[in-house]
Scaffold this active site. Sequence first.
Site, mmCIF file in Angstrom:
data_model
loop_
_atom_site.group_PDB
_atom_site.id
_atom_site.type_symbol
_atom_site.label_atom_id
_atom_site.label_comp_id
_atom_site.label_asym_id
_atom_site.label_seq_id
_atom_site.Cartn_x
_atom_site.Cartn_y
_atom_site.Cartn_z
ATOM 1 N N HIS A 68 80.244 43.675 18.590
ATOM 2 C CA HIS A 68 80.142 42.743 19.719
ATOM 3 C C HIS A 68 80.400 41.286 19.333
ATOM 4 C CE1 HIS A 68 76.282 41.879 17.934
ATOM 5 N NE2 HIS A 68 76.170 40.836 18.739
ATOM 6 N N HIS A 83 81.490 35.668 20.322
ATOM 7 C CA HIS A 83 80.406 36.588 20.697
ATOM 8 C C HIS A 83 80.715 37.187 22.065
ATOM 9 C CE1 HIS A 83 76.375 38.052 21.572
ATOM 10 N NE2 HIS A 83 76.069 37.823 20.302
#
Length: 160
Positions: A68, A83
């Site tokens: 992620h 992110h």
Amino acid sequence: MGLFDFMKGKKKAAISAPVKGVCIPIREVADPTFADEILGKGMAIKPLDGKVYAPADGKISTLFPTGHAVGITASDGAEILVHVGLDTVSLKGQHFQAVVQADQEVKAGDLLLEADLEAISKAGYDTVIPIIICNSDEFSDIQCKTEGTVEAGEEVITYK
């Protein structure tokens, strides 16, 4: 004046959008870690596509096992964090497919990971993508694009 004194003034460097989407100010991200710039200065993009590309030339310094988030140390020393989504670490890698590995050299525009934005949204997560310069205190001037739609590869942050 010495021959190389002109090199003392840093020239501006740039970070490009890792994803196609709509730019927003970092303070509008619904997570205080990003909004309050605890990790560093930057901006965010509401993605329109799940393909996430390298925002600069450099080396993958961190690749979260969940896929992620990716950290890149740019060739000029900037430590960039991309992110994907908020609290998406809780998905434990579901809906993410990393295509790079830690310590891999990348060029701006190389595919880093793919995220199934629809599935992430359906699971109840915000898909906004903060792009942060984690060592932003090392740069005197950081300018971020905070509105408008961008294509992956367009300049969104400049710094020196």
